[in-house]
Design a protein around this motif. Sequence first.
Motif, mmCIF file in Angstrom:
data_model
loop_
_atom_site.group_PDB
_atom_site.id
_atom_site.type_symbol
_atom_site.label_atom_id
_atom_site.label_comp_id
_atom_site.label_asym_id
_atom_site.label_seq_id
_atom_site.Cartn_x
_atom_site.Cartn_y
_atom_site.Cartn_z
ATOM 1 N N GLU A 12 0.860 -1.182 0.000
ATOM 2 C CA GLU A 12 0.000 0.000 0.000
ATOM 3 C C GLU A 12 0.896 1.231 0.000
ATOM 4 N N CYS A 13 0.646 2.148 -0.934
ATOM 5 C CA CYS A 13 1.475 3.347 -1.061
ATOM 6 C C CYS A 13 0.641 4.613 -0.917
ATOM 7 N N PHE A 14 1.268 5.649 -0.376
ATOM 8 C CA PHE A 14 0.636 6.942 -0.179
ATOM 9 C C PHE A 14 1.641 8.020 -0.580
ATOM 10 N N PHE A 15 1.164 9.241 -0.747
ATOM 11 C CA PHE A 15 2.092 10.302 -1.159
ATOM 12 C C PHE A 15 1.708 11.620 -0.515
ATOM 13 N N GLU A 16 2.693 12.515 -0.458
ATOM 14 C CA GLU A 16 2.511 13.886 0.006
ATOM 15 C C GLU A 16 3.237 14.812 -0.960
ATOM 16 N N ASP A 17 2.592 15.916 -1.317
ATOM 17 C CA ASP A 17 3.220 16.933 -2.150
ATOM 18 C C ASP A 17 3.924 17.946 -1.242
ATOM 19 N N LEU A 18 5.239 18.019 -1.349
ATOM 20 C CA LEU A 18 6.039 18.898 -0.499
ATOM 21 C C LEU A 18 6.775 19.937 -1.336
ATOM 22 N N HIS A 19 7.105 21.034 -0.679
ATOM 23 C CA HIS A 19 7.955 22.048 -1.287
ATOM 24 C C HIS A 19 9.335 22.011 -0.614
ATOM 25 N N GLU A 20 10.276 22.622 -1.230
ATOM 26 C CA GLU A 20 11.636 22.612 -0.698
ATOM 27 C C GLU A 20 11.659 23.141 0.732
ATOM 28 N N HIS A 21 12.372 22.436 1.603
ATOM 29 C CA HIS A 21 12.547 22.743 3.026
ATOM 30 C C HIS A 21 11.343 22.355 3.895
ATOM 31 N N ASP A 22 10.265 21.856 3.298
ATOM 32 C CA ASP A 22 9.171 21.332 4.123
ATOM 33 C C ASP A 22 9.663 20.086 4.856
ATOM 34 N N GLN A 23 9.102 19.868 6.033
ATOM 35 C CA GLN A 23 9.483 18.702 6.829
ATOM 36 C C GLN A 23 8.306 17.726 6.922
ATOM 37 N N MET A 24 8.620 16.445 6.910
ATOM 38 C CA MET A 24 7.597 15.408 7.029
ATOM 39 C C MET A 24 8.115 14.278 7.899
ATOM 40 N N THR A 25 7.255 13.772 8.773
ATOM 41 C CA THR A 25 7.603 12.658 9.654
ATOM 42 C C THR A 25 6.546 11.566 9.509
ATOM 43 N N VAL A 26 7.008 10.334 9.351
ATOM 44 C CA VAL A 26 6.119 9.177 9.257
ATOM 45 C C VAL A 26 6.465 8.215 10.394
ATOM 46 N N THR A 27 5.472 7.853 11.184
ATOM 47 C CA THR A 27 5.646 6.834 12.228
ATOM 48 C C THR A 27 4.657 5.710 11.955
ATOM 49 N N TYR A 28 5.074 4.474 12.234
ATOM 50 C CA TYR A 28 4.172 3.344 11.988
ATOM 51 C C TYR A 28 4.399 2.246 13.019
ATOM 52 N N GLN A 29 3.386 1.393 13.137
ATOM 53 C CA GLN A 29 3.414 0.289 14.101
ATOM 54 C C GLN A 29 2.557 -0.845 13.553
ATOM 55 N N VAL A 30 3.115 -2.057 13.478
ATOM 56 C CA VAL A 30 2.346 -3.225 13.046
ATOM 57 C C VAL A 30 1.638 -3.795 14.264
ATOM 58 N N GLY A 31 0.310 -3.836 14.218
ATOM 59 C CA GLY A 31 -0.469 -4.279 15.375
ATOM 60 C C GLY A 31 -0.905 -5.725 15.316
ATOM 61 N N GLU A 32 -1.123 -6.255 14.111
ATOM 62 C CA GLU A 32 -1.625 -7.619 13.983
ATOM 63 C C GLU A 32 -1.056 -8.260 12.726
ATOM 64 N N GLY A 33 -0.961 -9.606 12.770
ATOM 65 C CA GLY A 33 -0.610 -10.354 11.572
ATOM 66 C C GLY A 33 0.799 -10.897 11.540
ATOM 67 N N GLY A 34 0.910 -12.197 11.286
ATOM 68 C CA GLY A 34 2.215 -12.828 11.085
ATOM 69 C C GLY A 34 3.184 -12.592 12.223
ATOM 70 N N HIS A 35 4.391 -12.213 11.862
ATOM 71 C CA HIS A 35 5.439 -11.935 12.843
ATOM 72 C C HIS A 35 5.506 -10.453 13.207
ATOM 73 N N LEU A 36 4.434 -9.718 12.922
ATOM 74 C CA LEU A 36 4.368 -8.285 13.242
ATOM 75 C C LEU A 36 5.495 -7.509 12.571
ATOM 76 N N ASP A 37 5.747 -7.814 11.292
ATOM 77 C CA ASP A 37 6.798 -7.096 10.569
ATOM 78 C C ASP A 37 6.262 -6.593 9.242
ATOM 79 N N ILE A 38 6.885 -5.556 8.738
ATOM 80 C CA ILE A 38 6.479 -4.939 7.477
ATOM 81 C C ILE A 38 7.698 -4.276 6.852
#
Length: 203
Positions: free
Chosen positions: A37-63
């Motif tokens: 699953e992919c997502f996108f953000e349109d950014l301009h120069e010097h903009d900052q973006m932070t992505v945090t994630y956590q696997v809650g269920e399924g398999g060995h809890l890895d992604i």
Amino acid sequence: MTVFLSWRHTPWLVLSILSLISYASAHMIEVTASRKECFFEDLHEHDQMTVTYQVGEGGHLDIDFWLTDPENNVLTKHVRQSTGTTSITAEKDGRYEYCFSNQMSTVADKMVSFNVHGIIYVSEEADVIAPVEREIRSLAIGLTSVKDEQEYIVVRERRHRDTAESTCDRVKWWSVLQALVLFAVVAWQVYYLKSFFEVKRVI
């Protein structure tokens, strides 16, 4: 929903903080086996973006996770991680894409909770920032960090609760199985001992 804060207009600063509290909530998606699953953000120069994630269920809890710039150069890549955080500062204008991949699994689906937030860069030369605005900006960033930690704790608590309930169920059914085996052994012993006291007639 991604929230980008702009500090150009002082009257809206308090409302911006309230909006940050309202919109900086975790997104929950299901990444099915052998898919991404992919997502996108349109950014301009010097903009900052932070992505945090956590696997809650399924398999060995890895992604698998990666983030690419507008020219498809990989900026960050995590392989088989259960949780992660990445922050970038855009070096060019364009669309930045981030993906969660479960292609390593052919059976287990994964539930992933993630949050994306950012800050729009504003040159101090273009707009003089008052000290109170600086403090409010710092407070907003701190609130976002606290929200991310809360979401992480909620996901971990849910996972631990599911593990505890699963363990209790296993103990319960193991106890039932032991009781059934015990009754079966006792019944067999009674029947076997009873056969010694039966009188057999020889014709």
